[in-house]
Each structure stands twice: as structure tokens, then as C-alpha cells.
Design a protein around this motif. Structure first.
Motif, PDB file in Angstrom:
ATOM      1  N   GLU B  29       0.847  -1.426   0.032  1.00 57.98           N
ATOM      2  CA  GLU B  29       0.069  -0.046  -0.096  1.00 57.98           C
ATOM      3  C   GLU B  29       0.866   1.203   0.044  1.00 57.98           C
ATOM      4  OE1 GLU B  29      -3.356   0.058  -0.317  1.00 57.98           O
ATOM      5  OE2 GLU B  29      -3.328  -1.917  -0.091  1.00 57.98           O
ATOM      6  N   SER B  30       0.485   2.234  -0.679  1.00 62.95           N
ATOM      7  CA  SER B  30       1.213   3.777  -0.750  1.00 62.95           C
ATOM      8  C   SER B  30       0.885   4.255   0.704  1.00 62.95           C
ATOM      9  CB  SER B  30       0.858   4.487  -1.864  1.00 62.95           C
ATOM     10  OG  SER B  30      -0.389   5.069  -1.691  1.00 62.95           O
ATOM     11  N   GLY B  31       2.050   5.160   0.974  1.00 60.97           N
ATOM     12  CA  GLY B  31       1.904   5.829   2.204  1.00 60.97           C
ATOM     13  C   GLY B  31       2.284   4.970   3.647  1.00 60.97           C
ATOM     14  N   GLN B  32       2.807   3.757   3.251  1.00 60.99           N
ATOM     15  CA  GLN B  32       3.155   2.785   4.400  1.00 60.99           C
ATOM     16  C   GLN B  32       4.754   2.813   4.518  1.00 60.99           C
ATOM     17  OE1 GLN B  32       1.453  -1.049   4.237  1.00 60.99           O
ATOM     18  NE2 GLN B  32      -0.554  -0.201   5.117  1.00 60.99           N
ATOM     19  N   ILE B  33       4.944   2.192   5.569  1.00 62.97           N
ATOM     20  CA  ILE B  33       6.426   1.458   5.850  1.00 62.97           C
ATOM     21  C   ILE B  33       6.091  -0.039   5.732  1.00 62.97           C
ATOM     22  CG2 ILE B  33       8.308   1.036   7.444  1.00 62.97           C
ATOM     23  CD1 ILE B  33       7.745   3.802   8.801  1.00 62.97           C
ATOM     24  N   PHE B  34       6.846  -0.466   4.618  1.00 63.36           N
ATOM     25  CA  PHE B  34       6.748  -1.862   4.409  1.00 63.36           C
ATOM     26  C   PHE B  34       8.201  -2.626   4.573  1.00 63.36           C
ATOM     27  CE2 PHE B  34       7.117  -5.479   1.521  1.00 63.36           C
ATOM     28  CZ  PHE B  34       5.672  -6.120   1.906  1.00 63.36           C
ATOM     29  N   ARG B 181       8.924   9.836  10.151  1.00 60.10           N
ATOM     30  CA  ARG B 181       8.402  11.350   9.790  1.00 60.10           C
ATOM     31  C   ARG B 181       8.363  11.357   8.342  1.00 60.10           C
ATOM     32  NH1 ARG B 181      11.107  14.704   6.914  1.00 60.10           N
ATOM     33  NH2 ARG B 181      12.899  13.414   6.884  1.00 60.10           N
ATOM     34  N   LEU B 182       9.152  10.351   7.728  1.00 61.48           N
ATOM     35  CA  LEU B 182       8.950  10.284   6.003  1.00 61.48           C
ATOM     36  C   LEU B 182       7.404  10.045   5.762  1.00 61.48           C
ATOM     37  CD1 LEU B 182      12.341   9.020   4.787  1.00 61.48           C
ATOM     38  CD2 LEU B 182      11.245  11.171   4.073  1.00 61.48           C
ATOM     39  N   LYS B 183       7.062   8.843   6.441  1.00 61.30           N
ATOM     40  CA  LYS B 183       5.726   8.438   6.231  1.00 61.30           C
ATOM     41  C   LYS B 183       4.761   9.364   6.131  1.00 61.30           C
ATOM     42  CE  LYS B 183       3.344   5.735   8.974  1.00 61.30           C
ATOM     43  NZ  LYS B 183       3.009   4.303   9.627  1.00 61.30           N
ATOM     44  N   ARG B 184       4.654  10.009   7.444  1.00 60.36           N
ATOM     45  CA  ARG B 184       3.917  11.251   7.699  1.00 60.36           C
ATOM     46  C   ARG B 184       3.781  12.224   6.267  1.00 60.36           C
ATOM     47  NH1 ARG B 184       5.922  12.568  12.607  1.00 60.36           N
ATOM     48  NH2 ARG B 184       5.820  10.750  13.973  1.00 60.36           N
ATOM     49  N   THR B 185       5.062  12.454   5.797  1.00 62.56           N
ATOM     50  CA  THR B 185       4.811  13.467   4.569  1.00 62.56           C
ATOM     51  C   THR B 185       4.363  12.700   3.416  1.00 62.56           C
ATOM     52  OG1 THR B 185       7.116  12.845   3.785  1.00 62.56           O
ATOM     53  CG2 THR B 185       6.834  14.703   5.691  1.00 62.56           C
ATOM     54  N   GLY B 186       3.784  11.370   3.592  1.00 64.74           N
ATOM     55  CA  GLY B 186       2.966  10.923   2.357  1.00 64.74           C
ATOM     56  C   GLY B 186       3.742   9.879   1.549  1.00 64.74           C
ATOM     57  N   LYS B 187       5.119   9.743   2.029  1.00 68.18           N
ATOM     58  CA  LYS B 187       5.853   8.849   1.039  1.00 68.18           C
ATOM     59  C   LYS B 187       5.705   7.395   1.756  1.00 68.18           C
ATOM     60  CE  LYS B 187       9.254  12.460   0.809  1.00 68.18           C
ATOM     61  NZ  LYS B 187       9.748  12.919  -0.510  1.00 68.18           N
TER      62      LYS B 187
END
Ligand SMILES: Nc1ncnc2c1ncn2[C@@H]1O[C@H](COP(=O)(O)OP(=O)(O)OP(=O)(O)O)[C@@H](O)[C@H]1O
Ligand SMILES: [Mg+2]
Lengths: 245, 307
Positions: B29-34, B181-187
Motif C-alpha cells: 500500500e502507498s504511504g506505508q512503511i513496508f 517522519r517520512l511516512k507522515r509526509t506521504g511517502k
């Protein structure tokens, strides 16, 4: 990437992978220049000065070849040792920008030696037109050997190997063939072999410009060099191991 | 929306006999940490290299950010970044040089890159050493330099191959914070690790692969629940033989003592028995680590029997 971004990208690669390491490690340049100038010196003293023009044509050819091929060793270590090339592949940077970014910065660092050699050639009475044609030859040869270096870097299994291959090819291209001497002194059966080597064409064109007489028809020499450049560039663009299989 | 979809992804290296990836199916899924977990040689790096357009698959497909990683590599490269496994700093560049190179080679303007480089160096606590030769840095600092090269890029999806290798616990958490933090910016963040606690603490979803095949996929919690009914572990410090413990669950040996992976009732029975014998035991929920050893170890034993 658009044109502006591409230029910024090229500059960043030149600056961080070329200038910065070379400024901080000037020994690299001393290493590159030592062999051509040593050979020039040997020819000069052994011939009582008469072979100086051949030495100049040879040194110019050899330095250009070295500067091009050295790109290969650098790229091999950025690829194999630092894994930096992996970061570049998975980024908007194109392979040509990457290759020429590294190559251009090294060329600029080679500029002082090239300027010295051009000065010495002018001192031998070469005309302005002859010097300009020499510059053209330098550029063609540099693009050819840079592409060649890039190719070897892509196939070298490790950095030690890349270094050894680089030294071997440099000798095979710029010491063995008629680079520091004239094609005419070769046994006739070796001449066809020699003239297909781009460094032979380049040196013969330098020799002509210095006033030693063209041992190979200049139009043919230019044509052959141009063809070599074109083929190598094409090979790099299409057959390059940018993405591995 | 899916950030990545792999279908039947297979890779057989020219010199390899076994496939490094064996018909792998995967959705991220996008916007996740995988997170990808797996033993050495499981195929994690191979997967990351294919998805990040560095390596061609033998067959199958992988779509990243809606783009085919093989056919639309050029467009995809504009939107991804990777911190490769075993990347080394470049002599004689400083940490700041590295970060600036990572940003500016992607076409970022000088001032913007300088600002983001300061942030990235701060993010990974490299400010104090920002302008020293990277060769002089310790291994963990060098590793953080590599991570710093990608955290402030404009890429929408960032791959990190074992980003916390060789980092001390404090610095590992610092990297986790940055990834969060990166995830919170939508990455979208796709990483590999051998640390189960890392996968558990950090990832929204994860996959355990073994010999190029998916063994388990889902959230850390669902993977733990789905792949094993053994929800509880009992560490046994004395008074029991291995053969006796087999009656209570699956026994593994850890540092010379026994750990029994079992369910609640098994734990209770073992607990009663321990009280009766006046033995020392410790009961706790299984961790992803246990699950990993359990399922990957299981697959390994089956493989041995099969061949
Ligand atoms: N260039 C290569 N040529 C041949 N085989 C390779 C190559 N790269 C990897 N392999 C093989 O492919 C398999 C998967 O390797 P990969 O590097 O993807 O594993 P990994 O999960 O990243 O392991 P690690 O945790 O040790 O990094 C291994 O068996 C490995 O030996
Ligand atoms: Mg790996």
C-alpha cells in the motif's frame, strides 16, 4: 529531467565526483601525468632532441587516452566499492550525464598538462589551424576512450581488476602502437593492424600538425577517428550495462 | 492505492542454480512503511534491485507507483530513491558533500539542497561531523551518511536495504523516527532488515520471504497470529529435559536453554508443572523473532527432508 535540472545534475556530479576528490587528492594527477611526460623525456634525451616532436604527439595522445580510460576506473569503484552507481541508476540521472559528469571534471583537471603540450607544439612552429585541428582530435579521442573506459567499468568484476585492465589497455593503446613513433617504421604487415587503432590515427594527425608529415592520409585519419567516436558512443548508449540482467 | 505490485516475479541469476526470487506475488500500500524480512540469501536485495530498476527480472512483473519497473523505468526513476545494502562513503567527501550530491544530482537547486542537507544531517545527528572526511567516521556514522543521502530527496518512494545495519540501539531508533517522519509526509518506505523488533515497531505491514518465496505477509500482529497458533513462549531455566518439554509445545534451544512456543493452555500446564517442581520459568507473548525462527526454520527442515 528538463534541461535546467539536467545541467544542475551534471554540475553536481562533476563537482562532487571530479573536482572535490581531485582537489583533496592531487597525487592522482601526478600519477596520470607521470608516464606520458617520462616517455617524452626519454625520447628527448635518447635522440638528442630530434625525436621531441614524436614525443609531443605521443604524450598528447597518451594523456588524452589516460584521462578517458581513468573515468572507467573511477566509475568501477563508484559502482563496485561504494555502490554509489546503484543510487544513480535508481534516480533521474541518465547514464550519459553520469559518465560525462565524471569525465568532464577529469578533463578539466588534465587541462594544465594539455596546455603545456599545446604550448610546446606551438613552439615547434605549428600554425593556429593546426592547433585547432589538434584540439578537435583531442576531443574525439577523449570521447572514444571515455566511452571505452565506461564499458570496461561496467564489465569489471572488481576494482582491483578494473585498475589492472585500465593499465593494460592504456599501454596497449598508447605505448605499443605508433603513438610515440611513425606508422612508417612498422613492418608493412603490421600497418593494417595499427591503423584500425584510434590512437594511431590521433597521433598521426598530431604528428602531421607538428610538421612531421602525415603518415596516414589526414582525411582518412579524421574519418576513422570520427567513426570510432561514433561507434563507441553508440555502443555506450545502447549496449551499456546500466541495468543488470 | 498500491505503491507496488509484484506478480509472479522470478529471478534466476545467470550463475545461480536456485531462483533468487521464485514466482513472488506481493502488494504494498502507498504511504506505508513496508518491511521485508528473510534470512541471508532469501532474495530481499534481489527484490529491491528489480523494483528500483537496477536489475531485470527473469519473468513476472513489478509495477511501482503505477509504472512498470522494466518498461517504464525512465519515468519511474524520477520518483524513487534507494539506499543500497553495503553502500560505502566516497573518499574524500564529507557527510555534507554526500548529502548534497544525493540531492543535487537529482536536479535540486543549490539553496534548496543546502537547506535540505542541513535538515538531513540534523535528522541523523551528523551535524557535528558534517564537514570531516567520511573516511574518519565510525561504521555506524558512515551508515547514517548513506541514509541521510536519501531521506530529504523529492522521491515519492524510498527503498532502504538494511538501513540500520551496524547501528547502536539509540541510533537505530533515530533512523526509525526519520522513517516515520517520512511516512507522515506521504511517502512510501520499503525496507529490509534482520531485526525483528525493528519490523515490529516500525512497519505497517511486512513480508517474510524464504528462498525467494513469500512465507507470510500482513501486519506484524496478523503475521504473528496467522502463521502460528503458538502465541505464548515459555523460557525454561532449569529442572526440565528437552524431551519432557515436547509435550507442552514446540521446543527451540536458545543460548543453551529451552524456549517452548505454545498456546495459552500449554503455557498454563507447563506453569503448573514448573510450580510443582519449583523450577524457574518466564512466560511472555511470542515476538516476531520467534515466529521468524519458527516458520523459516520449519521450511528449512522440510527442505532437508524433501531432498
Ligand atoms: N549477482 C549475483 N549473481 C548470482 N547470484 C546472486 C547474485 N546476487 C545474489 N545472488 C544469489 O541470490 C540469492 C538471493 O540473494 P539476495 O542478495 O537477494 O539475498 P538477501 O535476502 O538480500 O540476503 P542478505 O540478508 O544476506 O542481504 C542468494 O542465493 C545469492 O547468492
Ligand atoms: Mg541483501
Amino acid at each position: 529531467m528538463g534541461a535546467r535540472k539536467t545541467l544542475r545534475s551534471l554540475w553536481a556530479i562533476m563537482y562532487y565526483l571530479g573536482f572535490t576528490p581531485m582537489i583533496r587528492n592531487p597525487l592522482f594527477m601526478a600519477f596520470v601525468f607521470s608516464t606520458p611526460f617520462t616517455l617524452l623525456f626519454i625520447l628527448f634525451v635518447a635522440s638528442n632532441g630530434t625525436a621531441l616532436p614524436y614525443g609531443l604527439a605521443g604524450a598528447l595522445t597518451m594523456i588524452t587516452t589516460e584521462l578517458g580510460l581513468f573515468v572507467g576506473t573511477d566509475l568501477a569503484s563508484y559502482k563496485l566499492q561504494n555502490r554509489f552507481q546503484d543510487m544513480v541508476v535508481a534516480s533521474p540521472v541518465s547514464p550519459l550525464i553520469y559518465m560525462f559528469g565524471v569525465a568532464l571534471s577529469e578533463l578539466i583537471f588534465g587541462a594544465p598538462a594539455l596546455i603545456i603540450l599545446f604550448g610546446l607544439i606551438a613552439g615547434q612552429g605549428a600554425s593556429l589551424a593546426a592547433l585547432v585541428s589538434c584540439l578537435g582530435v583531442v576531443i574525439l579521442l577523449w570521447v572514444t576512450t571515455t566511452s571505452l573506459g565506461f564499458f570496461f567499468s561496467a564489465y569489471a568484476p572488481n576494482t582491483q581488476n578494473a585498475f589492472i585492465i585500465n593499465g593494460f589497455i592504456t599501454t596497449m593503446l598508447s605505448v605499443l602502437p605508433p603513438v610515440y613513433y611513425s606508422v612508417n617504421v612498422l613492418p608493412p604487415y603490421l600497418v593494417p593492424l595499427a591503423v584500425v587503432i584510434p590512437t594511431t590515427e590521433a597521433s598521426s594527425l598530431f604528428q602531421g600538425a607538428i610538421g612531421l608529415g602525415y603518415s596516414i592520409e589526414p582525411a582518412w585519419g579524421f574519418g576513422a577517428l570520427l567513426a570510432a567516436t561514433f561507434i563507441m558512443l553508440l555502443a555506450v548508449s545502447f549496449r551499456m550495462k546500466w541495468r543488470e540482467s | 492505492m498500491k505503491a507496488l505490485t509484484a506478480r509472479g516475479l522470478t529471478k534466476v541469476y545467470r550463475k545461480g542454480k536456485q531462483p533468487a526470487l521464485d514466482s513472488l506475488d506481493l502488494e504494498i500500500e502507498s504511504g506505508q512503511i513496508f518491511t521485508m524480512l528473510g534470512r541471508n540469501g532469501a532474495g530481499k536485495t534481489t527484490f529491491l534491485r528489480i523494483a528500483s530498476t537496477q536489475l531485470l527480472p527473469t519473468s513476472g512483473s513489478v509495477t511501482v507507483l503505477g509504472l512498470d519497473a522494466v518498461k517504464e523505468a525512465k519515468a519511474l526513476r524520477e520518483r524513487i530513491a534507494i539506499a543500497p545494502q553495503e553502500a560505502e562513503t566516497i573518499y574524500p567527501l564529507t557527510p555534507r558533500d554526500h548529502v548534497l550530491l544525493g540531492l543535487r544530482m537529482r536536479g535540486m537547486e543549490k539553496e534548496e539542497a543546502a537547506k535540505r542537507a542541513r535538515e538531513a544531517l540534523e535528522d541523523l545527528e551528523l551535524t557535528d561531523v558534517a564537514d570531516t572526511n567520511s573516511d574518519w567516521l565510525s561504521g555506524g556514522l558512515k551508515q547514517r551518511v548513506i541514509v541521510a543521502m536519501v531521506v530529504r530527496t523529492d522521491a515519492d518512494l524510498i527503498f532502504l536495504d538494511e538501513p540500520t545495519i551496524g547501528l547502536d540501539p539509540v541510533n537505530r531508533r533515530r533512523v526509525w523516527d526519520q522513517l516515520t517522519r517520512l511516512k507522515r509526509t506521504g511517502k512510501t518506505i520499503i525496507l529490509t532488515t534482520h531485526y525483528m523488533d525493528e519490523a515490529e515497531a516500525l512497519s505497517d505491514s511486512l513480508v517474510i520471504i524464504n528462498k525467494g518465496k513469500v512465507m507470510a505477509a500482513g501486519t506484524p500482529r496478523s503475521v504473528k497470529a496467522a502463521v502460528t497458533s503458538r502465541t505464548t513462549r515459555v523460557d525454561v531455566f532449569d529442572s526440565f529435559d528437552r524431551s519432557e518439554l515436547g509435550a507442552f509445545g514446540h521446543v527451540v534451544t536458545i543460548a543453551g536453554r529451552y524456549r517452548v512456543l505454545t498456546d495459552a493452555s500449554g503455557a498454563r500446564r507447563l506453569g503448573d508443572e514448573a510450580v510443582a517442581r519449583n523450577a524457574s520459568i518466564a512466560i511472555s507473548p511470542v515476538t516476531l523473532d520467534d515466529v521468524f525462527v519458527d516458520i523459516v526454520g520449519e521450511a528449512e527442515r522440510e527442505g532437508e527432508n524433501g531432498s
